[in-house]
Design a protein around this motif. Structure first.
Motif, mmCIF file in Angstrom:
data_model
loop_
_atom_site.group_PDB
_atom_site.id
_atom_site.type_symbol
_atom_site.label_atom_id
_atom_site.label_comp_id
_atom_site.label_asym_id
_atom_site.label_seq_id
_atom_site.Cartn_x
_atom_site.Cartn_y
_atom_site.Cartn_z
ATOM 1 N N ALA A 325 0.724 -0.985 -0.107
ATOM 2 C CA ALA A 325 0.412 -0.158 0.254
ATOM 3 C C ALA A 325 1.247 0.899 -0.343
ATOM 4 C CB ALA A 325 -1.022 0.206 1.270
ATOM 5 N N GLN A 326 1.903 1.211 0.728
ATOM 6 C CA GLN A 326 2.628 2.179 0.752
ATOM 7 C C GLN A 326 3.379 2.475 0.080
ATOM 8 O OE1 GLN A 326 6.669 2.033 3.156
ATOM 9 N NE2 GLN A 326 5.454 3.368 4.028
ATOM 10 N N ALA A 327 4.106 1.892 -1.392
ATOM 11 C CA ALA A 327 5.063 1.786 -2.840
ATOM 12 C C ALA A 327 3.538 2.130 -3.709
ATOM 13 C CB ALA A 327 5.910 0.857 -3.006
ATOM 14 N N VAL A 328 2.664 1.673 -3.428
ATOM 15 C CA VAL A 328 1.061 1.888 -4.674
ATOM 16 C C VAL A 328 0.758 3.205 -4.492
ATOM 17 C CG1 VAL A 328 -0.877 1.135 -5.473
ATOM 18 C CG2 VAL A 328 1.183 -0.777 -5.002
ATOM 19 N N SER A 329 0.539 3.441 -2.943
ATOM 20 C CA SER A 329 -0.081 4.838 -3.141
ATOM 21 C C SER A 329 0.620 6.500 -3.807
ATOM 22 C CB SER A 329 -0.012 5.958 -1.621
ATOM 23 O OG SER A 329 1.281 5.534 -1.154
ATOM 24 N N MET A 330 2.089 5.885 -3.358
ATOM 25 C CA MET A 330 3.289 6.364 -4.015
ATOM 26 C C MET A 330 2.895 6.545 -5.999
ATOM 27 S SD MET A 330 4.296 7.918 -2.097
ATOM 28 C CE MET A 330 5.823 9.366 -3.044
ATOM 29 N N LEU A 331 2.610 5.418 -6.507
ATOM 30 C CA LEU A 331 2.410 5.062 -8.027
ATOM 31 C C LEU A 331 0.720 5.580 -8.276
ATOM 32 C CD1 LEU A 331 3.069 4.043 -10.812
ATOM 33 C CD2 LEU A 331 1.979 1.948 -9.918
ATOM 34 N N ALA A 332 -0.140 5.291 -7.340
ATOM 35 C CA ALA A 332 -1.443 6.389 -7.731
ATOM 36 C C ALA A 332 -1.504 8.224 -7.748
ATOM 37 C CB ALA A 332 -2.816 5.923 -6.177
ATOM 38 N N GLN A 333 -0.402 8.410 -6.632
ATOM 39 C CA GLN A 333 0.046 9.326 -7.374
ATOM 40 C C GLN A 333 0.670 9.849 -8.108
ATOM 41 O OE1 GLN A 333 2.068 11.067 -3.966
ATOM 42 N NE2 GLN A 333 2.042 13.816 -3.956
ATOM 43 N N TYR A 334 1.733 9.615 -8.612
ATOM 44 C CA TYR A 334 2.367 10.369 -9.841
ATOM 45 C C TYR A 334 1.289 9.748 -10.911
ATOM 46 C CZ TYR A 334 5.832 8.838 -13.451
ATOM 47 O OH TYR A 334 6.078 8.834 -15.124
ATOM 48 N N LEU A 335 -0.171 9.187 -11.081
ATOM 49 C CA LEU A 335 0.148 8.792 -12.759
ATOM 50 C C LEU A 335 -1.221 10.013 -11.945
ATOM 51 C CD1 LEU A 335 -1.629 4.916 -12.221
ATOM 52 C CD2 LEU A 335 0.458 5.583 -14.022
ATOM 53 N N GLU A 336 -1.981 10.401 -11.042
ATOM 54 C CA GLU A 336 -2.411 11.508 -11.226
ATOM 55 C C GLU A 336 -1.693 12.542 -11.938
ATOM 56 O OE1 GLU A 336 -5.214 13.639 -7.725
ATOM 57 O OE2 GLU A 336 -4.149 12.118 -7.505
ATOM 58 N N LEU A 337 -0.460 12.930 -11.359
ATOM 59 C CA LEU A 337 0.672 13.876 -11.501
ATOM 60 C C LEU A 337 0.821 14.037 -12.729
ATOM 61 C CD1 LEU A 337 2.454 14.600 -8.796
ATOM 62 C CD2 LEU A 337 0.298 15.698 -9.219
ATOM 63 N N ASN A 338 0.538 12.677 -13.519
ATOM 64 C CA ASN A 338 1.152 13.050 -15.064
ATOM 65 C C ASN A 338 -0.440 12.098 -15.584
ATOM 66 O OD1 ASN A 338 4.010 13.542 -15.402
ATOM 67 N ND2 ASN A 338 3.537 12.287 -13.315
ATOM 68 N N PRO A 339 -1.011 13.111 -16.289
ATOM 69 C CA PRO A 339 -2.320 12.218 -16.803
ATOM 70 C C PRO A 339 -1.889 12.057 -17.972
ATOM 71 C CG PRO A 339 -2.284 14.455 -16.424
ATOM 72 C CD PRO A 339 -1.293 14.183 -15.937
ATOM 73 N N VAL A 340 -3.040 11.229 -19.290
ATOM 74 C CA VAL A 340 -2.535 10.788 -20.485
ATOM 75 C C VAL A 340 -4.027 11.055 -20.987
ATOM 76 C CG1 VAL A 340 -0.598 8.933 -20.875
ATOM 77 C CG2 VAL A 340 -3.055 8.649 -20.059
ATOM 78 N N ALA A 341 -3.641 11.507 -22.648
ATOM 79 C CA ALA A 341 -5.106 12.128 -22.654
ATOM 80 C C ALA A 341 -6.197 10.900 -23.740
ATOM 81 C CB ALA A 341 -5.036 12.607 -24.410
ATOM 82 N N GLY A 342 -5.912 9.812 -22.966
ATOM 83 C CA GLY A 342 -6.126 8.274 -23.087
ATOM 84 C C GLY A 342 -6.559 7.812 -22.296
ATOM 85 N N LYS A 343 -7.012 6.905 -22.503
ATOM 86 C CA LYS A 343 -7.012 5.786 -21.179
ATOM 87 C C LYS A 343 -5.627 5.244 -20.627
ATOM 88 C CE LYS A 343 -11.547 4.067 -23.166
ATOM 89 N NZ LYS A 343 -12.642 2.523 -22.924
ATOM 90 N N THR A 344 -6.051 4.425 -19.181
ATOM 91 C CA THR A 344 -5.180 3.905 -19.174
ATOM 92 C C THR A 344 -5.139 2.301 -18.632
ATOM 93 O OG1 THR A 344 -3.672 5.953 -17.390
ATOM 94 C CG2 THR A 344 -3.348 3.959 -16.268
ATOM 95 N N TYR A 345 -4.170 0.853 -19.129
ATOM 96 C CA TYR A 345 -4.800 -0.165 -18.543
ATOM 97 C C TYR A 345 -3.920 -0.043 -17.553
ATOM 98 C CZ TYR A 345 -7.160 0.039 -23.041
ATOM 99 O OH TYR A 345 -8.536 0.389 -24.274
ATOM 100 N N ALA A 346 -3.900 -1.639 -16.805
ATOM 101 C CA ALA A 346 -3.106 -1.528 -15.522
ATOM 102 C C ALA A 346 -2.901 -3.473 -16.222
ATOM 103 C CB ALA A 346 -3.373 -1.418 -14.372
ATOM 104 N N ILE A 347 -1.630 -3.434 -15.758
ATOM 105 C CA ILE A 347 -0.973 -5.177 -16.058
ATOM 106 C C ILE A 347 -0.658 -5.183 -14.596
ATOM 107 C CG2 ILE A 347 0.396 -6.988 -16.442
ATOM 108 C CD1 ILE A 347 0.213 -5.473 -19.596
#
Length: 442
Positions: A325-347
């Motif tokens: 959870a600690q590391a994933v929260s930082m990843l989530a924050q990164y994704l929020e701060l670096n959006p893309v025009a289209g969709k996000t697919y997660a593997i």
């Protein structure tokens, strides 16, 4: 004895296959067995009163980043530096480095042979055997490098699991760095931050220094330090980092080796987390190895493969080994701060001892569609079990796959050039997808 134990051991691959079958358990915490073999190899000469300084790094997250920055700083300054980290992403050789360069297959085989020659039937886990081999190479750098036999000035050791009973803890660290304490590996370390903190505190040594990078350090860490007559340096109290308003530079404050306040201002923009880099700078002040500002700037500006690693392909690829959870929260924050025009697919692929219920809610707002995969190891979450959790949490699952390579191919078929593919959940997930990507692009 299994057939694997009777197979020839000439190449690195053959040795690694053999090591996987040597001990009945993948994880078997404890120092008695490994210490006996280490004594026979005279490995205790590293650290302690020797000229070679040892920094041991424990923590739930941030260990690899901290070691990478320290390695880059001191290598740039001209010191001879050994670094041992785990796990690896693509090749085992990444785990053992001297002066920033992975050790060759030949040197690793020589080290494995040296360990095997003196263990006399003592059973060692894969990680224990590898740790002994790494320390043997650090003690005998002439085996590992063609740049002469100069002894190492600094050895950096990453704790594999916990700290107190982890294999690298056979050496006495001149400086113990504890980066963070989160909930992970509960089956071995305990269910609470206090229990986990106690395990990580085990790398401290009486009379030596300790740096704690967790701004909310568990009481168990402080209590253990006090029991050893150590006054640990704490992030937020003794040292810390502050980003400038424009976000391009940052300032550091801390204490020098004599305990006097000091500051380093206007450091260049960092790719790694400032909390980790603040701890790294504090460790640098405690090591009696002089540095110039240019060495610090060079080392603190590095990135680290597999940590919020963005590759500008179409679609964009983001690799992150985050699995708690600690590391994933930082990843989530990164994704929020670096959006893309289209969709996000997660593997997503995870080991069975992890808790998807803790991490999926953190990522769900930032992912449009999910691709679930099993991992190529016995400890993997099954694709069925993981997909059931995701459906219960109402995640939009686009596909369920038996292997990360299959999930990656599916993601590529779904994503457009304006989309993004995020690969996370385990080192194994990132490693497998990276290998597939590299094969496709070669």
């Amino acid at each position: 004895m299994s057939d694997a134990l009777n197979e020839p051991r000439e190449t690195l691959e053959q040795w690694l296959n053999w090591l996987e079958s040597l001990h009945p358990e993948e994880i078997d915490l404890g120092l008695e067995r490994i210490s006996q073999v280490a004594e026979r190899l005279n490995l205790m000469r590293l650290g302690g009163d020797s000229a070679c300084k040892v920094v041991t790094v424990a923590g739930t997250n941030g260990k690899g980043s901290s070691i990478a920055a320290l390695e880059a700083i001191y290598t740039h300054a001209g010191y001879h530096v050994g670094a041992y980290t785990s796990p690896h992403l693509l090749y085992y050789n990444e785990r053992v480095r001297i002066n920033g360069q992975p050790i060759s297959d030949e040197a690793l085989v020589n080290a494995f042979e040296a360990v095997d020659a003196v263990r006399h039937g003592i059973s060692l886990t894969y990680f224990e055997f590898g740790t002994l081999a790494a320390l043997y190479l650090f003690l005998h750098p002439e085996i590992a490098t063609d740049k002469g036999a100069r002894p190492l000035d600094l050895v950096l050791l990453e704790v594999g699991l916990g700290g107190r009973l982890d294999a690298v803890n056979i050496l006495d660290a001149d400086i113990a760095l504890i980066t963070s304490v989160g909930i992970d590996h509960q089956a071995w370390l305990g269910e609470t931050r206090e229990e986990i903190g106690f395990e990580k505190a085990g790398i401290m040594r009486r009379g030596n220094r300790a740096v704690i990078g967790d701004p909310d350090a568990p009481a168990s860490l402080i209590a253990h330090a006090e029991a050893l007559d150590i006054v640990p340096l704490l992030q937020g109290l003794h040292f810390g980092a502050q980003a400038k308003a424009e976000g391009l530079q940052w300032d550091w404050r801390g204490v020098n080796n004599a305990g006097k306040s000091m500051a380093i201002n206007s450091l260049p923009q960092a790719k790694l987390l400032l909390d980790n880099l603040a701890s790294v700078l504090q460790v640098c002040q405690l090591l009696a190895l002089p540095l110039k500002r240019e060495n610090l700037e060079k080392g603190l500006s590095i990135g680290l493969e597999g940590r919020q690693e963005s590759i500008s392909l179409n679609p964009v690829h983001v690799f992150d080994v985050a699995h708690n959870a600690q590391a994933v929260s930082m990843l989530a924050q990164y994704l929020e701060l670096n959006p893309v025009a289209g969709k996000t697919y997660a593997i997503l692929g995870m080991l069975a001892d992890k808790k998807p219920d803790d991490i999926l809610p953190l990522m769900k707002p930032h992912v449009d569609q999910w691709l679930v995969t099993e991992l190529p190891v016995s400890r993997s979450f099954s694709q069925e079990a993981l997909s059931q959790v995701m459906l219960r949490l109402q995640c939009d699952v686009s596909g369920v796959h038996i292997a990360p390579s299959e999930a990656y191919q599916s993601a590529l078929s779904l994503a457009s050039e304006h989309d993004r593919i995020v690969i996370f959940g385990s080192f194994y997930t990132v490693s497998a997808v990276k290998q597939t990507m590299l094969k496709m692009r070669s």
